[in-house]
Scaffold this motif. Structure first.
Motif, PDB file in Angstrom:
ATOM      1  N   GLY A   1      30.984  -6.832 -18.349  1.00 53.36           N
ATOM      2  CA  GLY A   1      32.384  -6.489 -18.074  1.00 53.36           C
ATOM      3  C   GLY A   1      32.606  -5.110 -17.501  1.00 53.36           C
ATOM      4  N   CYS A   2      31.580  -4.459 -17.032  1.00 60.07           N
ATOM      5  CA  CYS A   2      31.697  -3.106 -16.474  1.00 60.07           C
ATOM      6  C   CYS A   2      32.536  -3.076 -15.196  1.00 60.07           C
ATOM      7  CB  CYS A   2      30.303  -2.540 -16.207  1.00 60.07           C
ATOM      8  SG  CYS A   2      30.280  -0.947 -15.368  1.00 60.07           S
ATOM      9  N   TRP A   3      32.382  -4.077 -14.358  1.00 59.47           N
ATOM     10  CA  TRP A   3      33.058  -4.127 -13.060  1.00 59.47           C
ATOM     11  C   TRP A   3      32.759  -2.884 -12.222  1.00 59.47           C
ATOM     12  CZ3 TRP A   3      35.841  -7.707 -10.276  1.00 59.47           C
ATOM     13  CH2 TRP A   3      36.039  -8.932 -10.917  1.00 59.47           C
ATOM     14  N   CYS A   4      31.592  -2.292 -12.451  1.00 61.01           N
ATOM     15  CA  CYS A   4      31.158  -1.100 -11.707  1.00 61.01           C
ATOM     16  C   CYS A   4      32.130   0.068 -11.914  1.00 61.01           C
ATOM     17  CB  CYS A   4      30.946  -1.413 -10.228  1.00 61.01           C
ATOM     18  SG  CYS A   4      29.607  -0.443  -9.495  1.00 61.01           S
ATOM     19  N   MET A   5      32.593   0.214 -13.158  1.00 61.01           N
ATOM     20  CA  MET A   5      33.493   1.313 -13.528  1.00 61.01           C
ATOM     21  C   MET A   5      32.782   2.382 -14.361  1.00 61.01           C
ATOM     22  SD  MET A   5      36.570   1.140 -12.342  1.00 61.01           S
ATOM     23  CE  MET A   5      37.405   2.270 -13.446  1.00 61.01           C
ATOM     24  N   GLY A   6      31.554   2.111 -14.807  1.00 55.20           N
ATOM     25  CA  GLY A   6      30.869   2.985 -15.754  1.00 55.20           C
ATOM     26  C   GLY A   6      30.596   4.398 -15.285  1.00 55.20           C
ATOM     27  N   PHE A   7      30.629   4.661 -13.996  1.00 59.49           N
ATOM     28  CA  PHE A   7      30.440   6.029 -13.511  1.00 59.49           C
ATOM     29  C   PHE A   7      31.770   6.668 -13.118  1.00 59.49           C
ATOM     30  CE2 PHE A   7      26.300   4.124 -13.175  1.00 59.49           C
ATOM     31  CZ  PHE A   7      25.473   5.124 -13.652  1.00 59.49           C
ATOM     32  N   HIS A   8      32.837   5.860 -13.084  1.00 60.27           N
ATOM     33  CA  HIS A   8      34.187   6.390 -12.833  1.00 60.27           C
ATOM     34  C   HIS A   8      34.782   6.959 -14.118  1.00 60.27           C
ATOM     35  CE1 HIS A   8      34.825   4.900  -8.753  1.00 60.27           C
ATOM     36  NE2 HIS A   8      34.410   3.703  -9.106  1.00 60.27           N
ATOM     37  N   VAL A   9      34.621   6.223 -15.203  1.00 57.69           N
ATOM     38  CA  VAL A   9      35.212   6.594 -16.504  1.00 57.69           C
ATOM     39  C   VAL A   9      34.190   6.316 -17.598  1.00 57.69           C
ATOM     40  CG1 VAL A   9      37.587   6.089 -15.776  1.00 57.69           C
ATOM     41  CG2 VAL A   9      36.232   4.305 -16.870  1.00 57.69           C
ATOM     42  N   LYS A  10      34.393   6.934 -18.737  1.00 55.98           N
ATOM     43  CA  LYS A  10      33.535   6.659 -19.886  1.00 55.98           C
ATOM     44  C   LYS A  10      33.901   5.290 -20.440  1.00 55.98           C
ATOM     45  CE  LYS A  10      32.257  10.679 -22.254  1.00 55.98           C
ATOM     46  NZ  LYS A  10      30.924  10.752 -21.797  1.00 55.98           N
ATOM     47  N   LEU A  11      32.915   4.395 -20.463  1.00 53.23           N
ATOM     48  CA  LEU A  11      33.154   3.069 -21.025  1.00 53.23           C
ATOM     49  C   LEU A  11      32.869   3.138 -22.514  1.00 53.23           C
ATOM     50  CD1 LEU A  11      31.495   0.708 -18.395  1.00 53.23           C
ATOM     51  CD2 LEU A  11      33.866   1.455 -18.539  1.00 53.23           C
ATOM     52  N   GLY A  12      33.624   2.415 -23.269  1.00 51.66           N
ATOM     53  CA  GLY A  12      33.393   2.427 -24.708  1.00 51.66           C
ATOM     54  C   GLY A  12      34.330   1.481 -25.403  1.00 51.66           C
ATOM     55  N   LYS A  13      34.414   1.671 -26.689  1.00 50.34           N
ATOM     56  CA  LYS A  13      35.264   0.801 -27.496  1.00 50.34           C
ATOM     57  C   LYS A  13      36.702   0.870 -27.005  1.00 50.34           C
ATOM     58  CE  LYS A  13      32.395   0.943 -31.532  1.00 50.34           C
ATOM     59  NZ  LYS A  13      32.255   1.135 -32.937  1.00 50.34           N
ATOM     60  N   GLY A  14      37.320  -0.282 -27.004  1.00 49.79           N
ATOM     61  CA  GLY A  14      38.714  -0.356 -26.603  1.00 49.79           C
ATOM     62  C   GLY A  14      38.913  -0.711 -25.144  1.00 49.79           C
ATOM     63  N   ARG A  15      37.917  -0.524 -24.300  1.00 45.08           N
ATOM     64  CA  ARG A  15      38.042  -0.903 -22.884  1.00 45.08           C
ATOM     65  C   ARG A  15      37.619  -2.356 -22.743  1.00 45.08           C
ATOM     66  NH1 ARG A  15      39.063   2.797 -18.918  1.00 45.08           N
ATOM     67  NH2 ARG A  15      38.323   1.306 -17.387  1.00 45.08           N
ATOM     68  N   THR A  16      38.417  -3.112 -22.037  1.00 44.27           N
ATOM     69  CA  THR A  16      38.103  -4.525 -21.840  1.00 44.27           C
ATOM     70  C   THR A  16      37.606  -4.767 -20.420  1.00 44.27           C
ATOM     71  OG1 THR A  16      40.308  -5.092 -21.051  1.00 44.27           O
ATOM     72  CG2 THR A  16      39.947  -5.154 -23.463  1.00 44.27           C
ATOM     73  N   ALA A  17      36.955  -5.897 -20.237  1.00 46.35           N
ATOM     74  CA  ALA A  17      36.520  -6.291 -18.895  1.00 46.35           C
ATOM     75  C   ALA A  17      37.735  -6.431 -17.980  1.00 46.35           C
ATOM     76  CB  ALA A  17      35.727  -7.594 -18.956  1.00 46.35           C
ATOM     77  N   GLN A  18      38.823  -6.968 -18.485  1.00 43.61           N
ATOM     78  CA  GLN A  18      40.033  -7.132 -17.671  1.00 43.61           C
ATOM     79  C   GLN A  18      40.584  -5.773 -17.244  1.00 43.61           C
ATOM     80  OE1 GLN A  18      41.151  -9.886 -16.316  1.00 43.61           O
ATOM     81  NE2 GLN A  18      42.823  -8.826 -15.294  1.00 43.61           N
TER      82      GLN A  18
END
Length: 186
Positions: free
Chosen positions: A29-46
């Protein structure tokens, strides 16, 4: 090979989204966002999908998409440090940092069934060509050194060292036991 490379933009979004959806949102569910913002709890794939699409709409994300005919097979993401502030192994990265690069190449993805065909290599070449069109500069990547060891694809999301070296990058400094900062001027 028969590949073409296109920029990620509003015209190519549907093909990009189709590939991501066919591969469980990429890395769950990253959608290639992991280097734009910190991914973690509370972030959804949507949420990641919506934010990625919004960045495409405003031109605040860059990627070289590899196509075979009209089918997107994979990509290489790149952007400025402001656009892509998140880096792996941050403590060691910052310890050896003297100046920020103009561009970062942060991640690669090749869809299931398309791997082992040179998609990542084509994507990296396409990213460098797009960077040149934007005026070039110092480009930095963070590939994994495989040292002839078998490495899970999940460790190769920042690209294999061989691809970067094939495109003229040089090793600058290690930032983990098998990950390096590599640079090249375009």
């Amino acid at each position: 090979m028969g590949f073409s490379v296109r920029a990620l933009d509003t015209d190519s979004w549907a093909a990009f989204a189709e590939l991501v959806e066919a591969n469980n949102g990429v890395w769950g569910g990253c959608w290639c966002m992991g280097f734009h913002v910190k991914l973690g709890k509370g972030r959804t794939a949507q949420q990641n999908r919506e934010e990625k699409e919004a960045r495409v709409q405003t031109g605040d994300t860059h990627a070289a998409l590899v196509f075979e005919a009209e089918k997107c097979l994979g990509w290489c993401q790149f952007g400025s440090p402001d656009e892509l502030p998140e880096v792996k192994s941050r403590r060691l990265y910052e310890k050896g940092l003297t100046t920020l690069p103009d561009w970062r190449i942060t991640c690669f993805f090749t869809g299931k069934g398309f791997r082992g065909r040179g998609v990542a290599d084509a994507a990296l070449g396409g990213a460098l060509a797009q960077i040149a069109q934007y005026g070039g500069g110092v480009v930095e990547g963070y590939p994994e050194e495989t040292d002839d060891r078998k490495v899970s694809g999940s460790f190769l999301h920042t690209g294999p060292m061989s691809a970067f070296e094939n495109h003229g990058f040089t090793r600058t400094r290690p930032i983990s036991p098998h990950r390096w900062v590599v640079t090249r001027t375009v």
